[in-house]
Design a protein around this motif. Structure first.
Motif, mmCIF file in Angstrom:
data_model
loop_
_atom_site.group_PDB
_atom_site.id
_atom_site.type_symbol
_atom_site.label_atom_id
_atom_site.label_comp_id
_atom_site.label_asym_id
_atom_site.label_seq_id
_atom_site.Cartn_x
_atom_site.Cartn_y
_atom_site.Cartn_z
ATOM 1 N N GLY A 93 -16.258 -34.776 3.925
ATOM 2 C CA GLY A 93 -17.235 -35.207 4.923
ATOM 3 C C GLY A 93 -17.190 -36.682 5.252
ATOM 4 N N SER A 94 -16.153 -37.381 4.799
ATOM 5 C CA SER A 94 -16.008 -38.807 5.087
ATOM 6 C C SER A 94 -15.099 -38.961 6.307
ATOM 7 C CB SER A 94 -15.439 -39.529 3.867
ATOM 8 O OG SER A 94 -15.351 -40.903 4.117
ATOM 9 N N MET A 95 -15.681 -38.722 7.470
ATOM 10 C CA MET A 95 -14.894 -38.635 8.699
ATOM 11 C C MET A 95 -14.272 -39.969 9.119
ATOM 12 S SD MET A 95 -14.990 -35.548 9.053
ATOM 13 C CE MET A 95 -15.969 -34.135 8.620
ATOM 14 N N GLY A 134 -20.770 -33.529 14.482
ATOM 15 C CA GLY A 134 -20.963 -32.535 13.431
ATOM 16 C C GLY A 134 -19.733 -31.657 13.341
ATOM 17 N N PRO A 135 -19.425 -31.142 12.159
ATOM 18 C CA PRO A 135 -18.175 -30.412 11.940
ATOM 19 C C PRO A 135 -18.029 -29.144 12.779
ATOM 20 C CG PRO A 135 -19.598 -30.271 10.021
ATOM 21 C CD PRO A 135 -20.238 -31.236 10.963
ATOM 22 N N ASP A 136 -19.127 -28.532 13.195
ATOM 23 C CA ASP A 136 -19.053 -27.287 13.960
ATOM 24 C C ASP A 136 -18.764 -27.507 15.432
ATOM 25 O OD1 ASP A 136 -19.663 -25.984 11.612
ATOM 26 O OD2 ASP A 136 -21.826 -25.942 12.022
ATOM 27 N N ARG A 137 -18.881 -28.750 15.898
ATOM 28 C CA ARG A 137 -18.742 -28.994 17.339
ATOM 29 C C ARG A 137 -17.462 -29.744 17.694
ATOM 30 N NH1 ARG A 137 -23.901 -30.847 20.104
ATOM 31 N NH2 ARG A 137 -22.683 -30.052 21.841
ATOM 32 N N ALA A 138 -16.653 -30.134 16.690
ATOM 33 C CA ALA A 138 -15.415 -30.863 16.974
ATOM 34 C C ALA A 138 -14.324 -29.890 17.390
ATOM 35 C CB ALA A 138 -14.985 -31.659 15.750
ATOM 36 N N ILE A 139 -13.150 -30.412 17.603
ATOM 37 C CA ILE A 139 -11.987 -29.635 18.072
ATOM 38 C C ILE A 139 -11.670 -28.507 17.110
ATOM 39 C CG2 ILE A 139 -9.539 -29.739 18.633
ATOM 40 C CD1 ILE A 139 -9.999 -32.685 19.341
ATOM 41 N N LEU A 143 -4.435 -36.699 17.142
ATOM 42 C CA LEU A 143 -5.351 -35.570 17.257
ATOM 43 C C LEU A 143 -6.220 -35.441 16.002
ATOM 44 C CD1 LEU A 143 -6.289 -33.152 18.944
ATOM 45 C CD2 LEU A 143 -4.509 -31.798 17.811
ATOM 46 N N ARG A 144 -5.602 -35.577 14.837
ATOM 47 C CA ARG A 144 -6.359 -35.475 13.576
ATOM 48 C C ARG A 144 -7.398 -36.595 13.465
ATOM 49 N NH1 ARG A 144 -3.857 -32.468 9.115
ATOM 50 N NH2 ARG A 144 -2.062 -31.331 9.929
ATOM 51 N N ALA A 145 -7.001 -37.806 13.842
ATOM 52 C CA ALA A 145 -7.938 -38.937 13.781
ATOM 53 C C ALA A 145 -9.097 -38.720 14.750
ATOM 54 C CB ALA A 145 -7.214 -40.243 14.089
ATOM 55 N N SER A 146 -8.778 -38.279 15.954
ATOM 56 C CA SER A 146 -9.826 -38.022 16.946
ATOM 57 C C SER A 146 -10.761 -36.911 16.483
ATOM 58 C CB SER A 146 -9.197 -37.627 18.288
ATOM 59 O OG SER A 146 -8.416 -38.675 18.773
ATOM 60 N N ASP A 147 -10.179 -35.855 15.937
ATOM 61 C CA ASP A 147 -10.984 -34.736 15.451
ATOM 62 C C ASP A 147 -11.921 -35.186 14.334
ATOM 63 O OD1 ASP A 147 -11.693 -31.898 15.242
ATOM 64 O OD2 ASP A 147 -10.639 -31.997 13.318
ATOM 65 N N ALA A 148 -11.420 -36.029 13.440
ATOM 66 C CA ALA A 148 -12.270 -36.518 12.348
ATOM 67 C C ALA A 148 -13.430 -37.342 12.900
ATOM 68 C CB ALA A 148 -11.449 -37.355 11.364
ATOM 69 N N LEU A 149 -13.140 -38.209 13.862
ATOM 70 C CA LEU A 149 -14.210 -39.025 14.448
ATOM 71 C C LEU A 149 -15.215 -38.173 15.206
ATOM 72 C CD1 LEU A 149 -12.177 -42.135 15.640
ATOM 73 C CD2 LEU A 149 -13.778 -42.002 13.717
ATOM 74 N N LEU A 150 -14.721 -37.215 15.956
ATOM 75 C CA LEU A 150 -15.626 -36.319 16.679
ATOM 76 C C LEU A 150 -16.474 -35.501 15.715
ATOM 77 C CD1 LEU A 150 -13.440 -35.023 19.635
ATOM 78 C CD2 LEU A 150 -15.533 -36.384 19.781
ATOM 79 N N SER A 151 -15.873 -35.048 14.642
ATOM 80 C CA SER A 151 -16.622 -34.292 13.629
ATOM 81 C C SER A 151 -17.723 -35.152 13.033
ATOM 82 C CB SER A 151 -15.695 -33.818 12.507
ATOM 83 O OG SER A 151 -14.808 -32.856 13.000
ATOM 84 N N GLY A 152 -17.440 -36.424 12.866
ATOM 85 C CA GLY A 152 -18.454 -37.332 12.339
ATOM 86 C C GLY A 152 -19.591 -37.566 13.309
ATOM 87 N N TRP A 153 -19.253 -37.674 14.585
ATOM 88 C CA TRP A 153 -20.287 -37.962 15.589
ATOM 89 C C TRP A 153 -21.047 -36.706 16.001
ATOM 90 C CZ3 TRP A 153 -16.132 -41.014 18.594
ATOM 91 C CH2 TRP A 153 -16.055 -42.323 18.103
ATOM 92 N N THR A 194 -9.313 -43.185 9.494
ATOM 93 C CA THR A 194 -8.567 -44.386 9.112
ATOM 94 C C THR A 194 -7.239 -44.033 8.462
ATOM 95 O OG1 THR A 194 -10.601 -45.664 8.859
ATOM 96 C CG2 THR A 194 -8.653 -46.493 7.705
ATOM 97 N N PHE A 195 -7.244 -43.059 7.556
ATOM 98 C CA PHE A 195 -5.987 -42.650 6.917
ATOM 99 C C PHE A 195 -5.002 -42.090 7.946
ATOM 100 C CE2 PHE A 195 -8.417 -42.261 2.762
ATOM 101 C CZ PHE A 195 -7.734 -43.302 2.142
ATOM 102 N N PHE A 196 -5.484 -41.255 8.865
ATOM 103 C CA PHE A 196 -4.598 -40.699 9.890
ATOM 104 C C PHE A 196 -4.050 -41.799 10.793
ATOM 105 C CE2 PHE A 196 -7.269 -36.678 9.333
ATOM 106 C CZ PHE A 196 -6.330 -36.074 8.492
ATOM 107 N N GLU A 197 -4.870 -42.776 11.126
ATOM 108 C CA GLU A 197 -4.417 -43.890 11.968
ATOM 109 C C GLU A 197 -3.398 -44.756 11.235
ATOM 110 O OE1 GLU A 197 -8.137 -45.660 13.037
ATOM 111 O OE2 GLU A 197 -8.538 -44.171 14.593
ATOM 112 N N LEU A 198 -3.603 -44.956 9.937
ATOM 113 C CA LEU A 198 -2.632 -45.731 9.162
ATOM 114 C C LEU A 198 -1.284 -45.016 9.090
ATOM 115 C CD1 LEU A 198 -4.887 -47.028 6.239
ATOM 116 C CD2 LEU A 198 -3.778 -48.416 8.014
#
Length: 191
Positions: free
Chosen positions: A147-149, A186-191, A174-184, A154-158
């Motif tokens: 849950g640390s989106m 919620g996990p059920d509404r991201a990609i 895509l993974r980095a964007s999905d993690a950020l979207l999941s954070g903003w 950050t790891f995906f961007e690195l």
């Protein structure tokens, strides 16, 4: 640092690569020597007021050593050649990898990335880049599962730093964007 015996200086340099605090057995593995030979040198470095030993039973770092001042660590690290940095970071990464502890995924990734940054060129450079990509991707996946989106992103961007392959770069974006979207969202509404 200049007044230290070569063996003691090597301990301080290896420790500077490991981190602000470190366990004696990790330094021993990185240096390739028995921990029984290392501990007396660590104690001597505590007496010289370069390191400290955590003896507080309530501390999560009980039994670990650390640098008394951050500047000591910074100076020790900065005096290492790029080649020595890469070798020590790789030794630390392999040590942590050998522990098989999934919770160390971020630490492992950071050491592989630091090894790559220290010396990206040369025939070993692509091998180190590959190890860093794999470790950063695993660390991002683990952070996301916890849950640390922001940390996952950050790891995906690195990981983008260590790949030129267009398909892989697109996947990491895509993974980095999905993690950020999941954070903003919620996990059920991201990609």
């Amino acid at each position: 640092l200049d007044t230290l015996q070569p063996a003691d200086r090597r301990v301080v340099e290896a420790a500077s690569v490991i981190g602000k605090t470190f366990a004696p057995d990790v330094v021993a593995v990185v240096l390739g020597e028995p921990v029984e030979q290392l501990v007396p040198r660590l104690r001597d470095l505590v007496r010289q007021e370069l390191l400290l030993f955590e003896a507080d039973p309530g501390s999560p770092e009980l039994g670990q050593y650390g640098f008394l001042q951050a500047v000591i660590r910074e100076v020790a690290y900065s005096t290492l050649s790029r080649r020595a940095r890469r070798e020590l970071h790789l030794a630390a990464a392999r040590c942590f990898e050998g522990l098989g502890d999934e919770s160390l995924a971020g630490v492992l990734a950071e050491h592989y990335l630091a090894a790559f940054r220290a010396r990206p060129e040369g025939p070993e450079g692509e091998d180190v880049a590959s190890q860093a990509r794999e470790a950063l991707r695993a660390a991002g996946t683990r952070a996301k599962s916890l849950g640390s989106m922001q940390q996952a992103a950050t790891f995906f961007e690195l990981a983008l730093e260590v790949t030129d392959a267009p398909a892989e770069r697109a996947d990491l974006h895509l993974r980095a964007s999905d993690a950020l979207l999941s954070g903003w969202l919620g996990p059920d509404r991201a990609i």
